[in-house]
Design a protein around this motif. Structure first.
Motif, PDB file in Angstrom:
ATOM      1  N   PRO A   8      62.473  25.077  50.108  1.00 31.70           N
ATOM      2  CA  PRO A   8      63.445  24.029  50.433  1.00 31.70           C
ATOM      3  C   PRO A   8      63.039  23.212  51.653  1.00 31.70           C
ATOM      4  CG  PRO A   8      64.579  26.052  49.851  1.00 31.70           C
ATOM      5  CD  PRO A   8      63.121  26.393  49.916  1.00 31.70           C
ATOM      6  N   GLU A   9      62.492  23.873  52.675  1.00 30.81           N
ATOM      7  CA  GLU A   9      62.091  23.136  53.876  1.00 30.81           C
ATOM      8  C   GLU A   9      60.928  22.206  53.589  1.00 30.81           C
ATOM      9  OE1 GLU A   9      63.648  22.863  56.772  1.00 30.81           O
ATOM     10  OE2 GLU A   9      65.191  24.033  55.761  1.00 30.81           O
ATOM     11  N   GLY A  10      60.034  22.643  52.688  1.00 31.50           N
ATOM     12  CA  GLY A  10      58.925  21.776  52.319  1.00 31.50           C
ATOM     13  C   GLY A  10      59.388  20.517  51.619  1.00 31.50           C
ATOM     14  N   ARG A  11      60.380  20.660  50.730  1.00 36.27           N
ATOM     15  CA  ARG A  11      60.925  19.488  50.042  1.00 36.27           C
ATOM     16  C   ARG A  11      61.592  18.549  51.036  1.00 36.27           C
ATOM     17  NH1 ARG A  11      62.898  23.492  46.323  1.00 36.27           N
ATOM     18  NH2 ARG A  11      65.022  23.179  47.070  1.00 36.27           N
ATOM     19  N   LYS A  12      62.326  19.120  51.968  1.00 31.79           N
ATOM     20  CA  LYS A  12      63.008  18.294  52.960  1.00 31.79           C
ATOM     21  C   LYS A  12      62.017  17.521  53.818  1.00 31.79           C
ATOM     22  CE  LYS A  12      67.262  21.001  53.432  1.00 31.79           C
ATOM     23  NZ  LYS A  12      68.116  21.782  54.342  1.00 31.79           N
ATOM     24  N   LYS A  13      60.922  18.163  54.208  1.00 31.70           N
ATOM     25  CA  LYS A  13      59.935  17.483  55.043  1.00 31.70           C
ATOM     26  C   LYS A  13      59.287  16.319  54.311  1.00 31.70           C
ATOM     27  CE  LYS A  13      58.774  21.433  58.002  1.00 31.70           C
ATOM     28  NZ  LYS A  13      57.734  22.411  58.382  1.00 31.70           N
ATOM     29  N   THR A  14      59.028  16.513  53.026  1.00 33.31           N
ATOM     30  CA  THR A  14      58.427  15.433  52.235  1.00 33.31           C
ATOM     31  C   THR A  14      59.358  14.237  52.147  1.00 33.31           C
ATOM     32  OG1 THR A  14      57.212  17.049  50.909  1.00 33.31           O
ATOM     33  CG2 THR A  14      57.422  14.841  49.995  1.00 33.31           C
ATOM     34  N   LEU A  15      60.622  14.504  51.837  1.00 35.99           N
ATOM     35  CA  LEU A  15      61.597  13.421  51.741  1.00 35.99           C
ATOM     36  C   LEU A  15      61.873  12.811  53.108  1.00 35.99           C
ATOM     37  CD1 LEU A  15      63.590  11.715  50.176  1.00 35.99           C
ATOM     38  CD2 LEU A  15      65.258  13.587  50.321  1.00 35.99           C
ATOM     39  N   GLN A  16      61.950  13.645  54.152  1.00 37.45           N
ATOM     40  CA  GLN A  16      62.199  13.141  55.494  1.00 37.45           C
ATOM     41  C   GLN A  16      61.101  12.190  55.935  1.00 37.45           C
ATOM     42  OE1 GLN A  16      65.046  14.013  57.302  1.00 37.45           O
ATOM     43  NE2 GLN A  16      64.450  12.359  58.673  1.00 37.45           N
ATOM     44  N   ALA A  17      59.858  12.532  55.643  1.00 37.72           N
ATOM     45  CA  ALA A  17      58.738  11.665  56.014  1.00 37.72           C
ATOM     46  C   ALA A  17      58.843  10.316  55.314  1.00 37.72           C
ATOM     47  CB  ALA A  17      57.420  12.351  55.679  1.00 37.72           C
ATOM     48  N   PHE A  18      59.219  10.333  54.040  1.00 34.84           N
ATOM     49  CA  PHE A  18      59.392   9.078  53.309  1.00 34.84           C
ATOM     50  C   PHE A  18      60.503   8.236  53.918  1.00 34.84           C
ATOM     51  CE2 PHE A  18      62.055   6.861  50.232  1.00 34.84           C
ATOM     52  CZ  PHE A  18      61.166   5.900  49.760  1.00 34.84           C
ATOM     53  N   LEU A  45      69.260  13.859  52.323  1.00 32.86           N
ATOM     54  CA  LEU A  45      68.913  13.665  53.724  1.00 32.86           C
ATOM     55  C   LEU A  45      69.290  12.259  54.180  1.00 32.86           C
ATOM     56  CD1 LEU A  45      65.374  15.321  53.967  1.00 32.86           C
ATOM     57  CD2 LEU A  45      67.571  16.280  54.667  1.00 32.86           C
ATOM     58  N   PRO A  46      69.841  12.133  55.392  1.00 32.62           N
ATOM     59  CA  PRO A  46      70.207  10.824  55.947  1.00 32.62           C
ATOM     60  C   PRO A  46      69.139  10.304  56.909  1.00 32.62           C
ATOM     61  CG  PRO A  46      71.264  12.535  57.224  1.00 32.62           C
ATOM     62  CD  PRO A  46      70.403  13.241  56.198  1.00 32.62           C
ATOM     63  N   ILE A  47      69.194   9.006  57.151  1.00 33.49           N
ATOM     64  CA  ILE A  47      68.310   8.371  58.131  1.00 33.49           C
ATOM     65  C   ILE A  47      69.037   7.169  58.721  1.00 33.49           C
ATOM     66  CG2 ILE A  47      67.181   6.778  56.522  1.00 33.49           C
ATOM     67  CD1 ILE A  47      65.317   8.753  59.217  1.00 33.49           C
ATOM     68  N   GLY A  48      68.839   6.903  60.004  1.00 30.62           N
ATOM     69  CA  GLY A  48      69.345   5.679  60.617  1.00 30.62           C
ATOM     70  C   GLY A  48      70.783   5.744  61.074  1.00 30.62           C
ATOM     71  N   ARG A  49      71.318   4.567  61.403  1.00 32.48           N
ATOM     72  CA  ARG A  49      72.672   4.442  61.940  1.00 32.48           C
ATOM     73  C   ARG A  49      73.620   3.832  60.917  1.00 32.48           C
ATOM     74  NH1 ARG A  49      73.508   4.787  67.517  1.00 32.48           N
ATOM     75  NH2 ARG A  49      71.629   5.110  68.752  1.00 32.48           N
ATOM     76  N   ALA A  50      74.839   4.347  60.926  1.00 32.39           N
ATOM     77  CA  ALA A  50      75.889   3.758  60.091  1.00 32.39           C
ATOM     78  C   ALA A  50      76.478   2.536  60.763  1.00 32.39           C
ATOM     79  CB  ALA A  50      76.978   4.789  59.814  1.00 32.39           C
ATOM     80  N   GLN A  51      76.558   2.562  62.092  1.00 34.15           N
ATOM     81  CA  GLN A  51      77.050   1.419  62.856  1.00 34.15           C
ATOM     82  C   GLN A  51      76.532   1.541  64.275  1.00 34.15           C
ATOM     83  OE1 GLN A  51      81.340   2.060  62.436  1.00 34.15           O
ATOM     84  NE2 GLN A  51      81.426   2.883  64.507  1.00 34.15           N
ATOM     85  N   GLU A  52      76.584   0.417  64.994  1.00 40.40           N
ATOM     86  CA  GLU A  52      76.042   0.366  66.353  1.00 40.40           C
ATOM     87  C   GLU A  52      77.121   0.513  67.420  1.00 40.40           C
ATOM     88  OE1 GLU A  52      72.894   0.368  67.064  1.00 40.40           O
ATOM     89  OE2 GLU A  52      72.219   0.183  64.988  1.00 40.40           O
ATOM     90  N   ASP A  53      78.305  -0.025  67.183  1.00 39.45           N
ATOM     91  CA  ASP A  53      79.334  -0.050  68.223  1.00 39.45           C
ATOM     92  C   ASP A  53      80.707   0.288  67.627  1.00 39.45           C
ATOM     93  OD1 ASP A  53      80.589  -0.398  70.648  1.00 39.45           O
ATOM     94  OD2 ASP A  53      80.748  -2.590  70.444  1.00 39.45           O
TER      95      ASP A  53
END
Length: 366
Positions: A8-18, A45-53
């Motif tokens: 599972p951690e290997g799959r997460k790392k692959t997707l996280q890198a993408f 897996l999530p990435i980035g911000r939903a909002q700034e302020d």
């Protein structure tokens, strides 16, 4: 020992890198990548911000503006209403709307959802009419009939929505909330939820609508970005926040619950009805697009794969041969940012994950 790629951690790392590479491209504000099967979510897996302020990070439970990913949800309702006899897909448009132009009146309601209605792809209803009633008259009047064969059309989905609402006496939101969401245990899907911390802010301007309208000789005011938690699509905002073409917000998990019903029907949809909905069409099934190797799907998915993409940035693809659901929910910063190559790469990652999961399962049984 099980290879790291199968862990599972290997799959997460692959997707996280993408996802980190996609975020670093500068084309999106944030997103969620989900890979699942008909029975489970393998990783989300999530990435980035939903909002700034105030600042808020994207989580797996963040809502995104689905844009045209609303269409498969509406198509699901259409299959349900066909099965119950409330609104048969083979009923002529003229049966619901006798005042329809004779060419449109002969079309079946299902053809509206297969992009075979003859209606033009789009027009700024919000700039041409002042009410739902006037919009309906414009859609039925024949002025917007401009195409033959398969022509992708938001207007067909809006007209089907009007037919469902008029025939059943309920709004589209009510019909989805009563007929679709409960059987599929979908709770994180709704039209224009407002400026909540769990709703990703969409910063897309309406410059594409301005451009398309100008090509039709219509001037549309420039909107810097929609209010937080309000649908980006102008026609949907004008028509109350939700149409058959756009307007829903949802989490990746909610989209997975809908997609897996098309992959392995039974909780809501009849398998024969799903098979019929997915039959035929060079480019479009009922509610979905067919896979194209150089399009958004790519060569990693098999020829039977189907999916949908949204203007704001989201996508969902289903590959029955691989028992795969691949969902990438994002908000892009500009409509010029082409997500198609990124989606093709995401699908390669997703296919490898499913293969690894299968290999790990076989090894575990030895």
């Amino acid at each position: 020992m099980t290879p790291a790629a199968m862990q599972p951690e290997g799959r997460k790392k692959t997707l996280q890198a993408f996802l980190e590479e996609l975020q670093a491209s500068g084309g999106i504000t944030g997103g969620v990548g989900l890979v699942g099967t008909s029975s489970e979510v393998l990783v989300a897996l999530p990435i980035g911000r939903a909002q700034e302020d105030p600042p808020a990070l994207v989580t797996p439970g963040t809502f995104f503006d689905l844009a045209s990913l609303t269409k498969p949800v509406v198509a699901t309702l259409a299959v349900v209403l066909d099965a119950t006899g409330d609104l048969p897909l083979d009923a002529p448009v003229g049966e619901v709307f006798p005042e329809a132009h004779r060419r449109l009146a002969r079309r079946e309601l299902g053809q509206l959802l297969r992009h075979r209605s003859g209606l033009a792809p789009w027009t700024p209803l919000f700039a041409r009419v002042g009410s739902r009633e006037e919009a309906l008259r414009l859609l039925l009047g024949g002025e917007l009939l401009s195409a033959e064969g398969e022509t992708y059309s938001d207007l067909g989905y809006i007209l089907w929505e009007f037919a469902a609402e008029d025939r059943l006496g309920s709004s589209l939101a009510q019909l989805l909330g009563e007929r679709v969401f409960p059987p599929l245990s979908i709770v994180n899907m709704a039209p224009s939820p407002g400026p909540r911390p769990d709703v990703a802010r969409c910063r897309l301007t309406n410059d594409r609508e301005v451009e398309l309208a100008r090509a039709q000789g219509i001037e549309v005011l420039v909107l810097r970005e929609p209010p937080h938690g309000t649908v980006q699509d102008g026609n949907s905002r004008f028509l109350g926040g939700l149409t058959g073409a756009a307007g829903l917000f949802a989490t990746a998990n909610a989209i997975w619950k809908l997609a897996r019903e098309w992959l392995a029907p039974g909780a809501l949809l009849d398998p024969d009805k799903v098979r019929s909905a997915l039959e035929g069409g060079e480019r479009y099934a009922l509610g979905w697009w067919w896979r194209r190797m150089r399009g958004h799907a790519g060569s990693a998915l098999t020829s039977d794969a189907f999916g949908m993409v949204g203007f704001t940035g989201g996508s969902c693809w289903v590959d029955p041969a691989r028992d795969l659901v691949a969902i990438l929910l994002t908000h892009r910063l500009s409509w010029h940012f082409d997500l198609a190559p990124w989606r093709r790469r995401f699908h390669r990652v997703a296919v490898e994950m499913v293969r690894d999961e299968g290999a790990a399962a076989v090894q575990g049984r030895r």
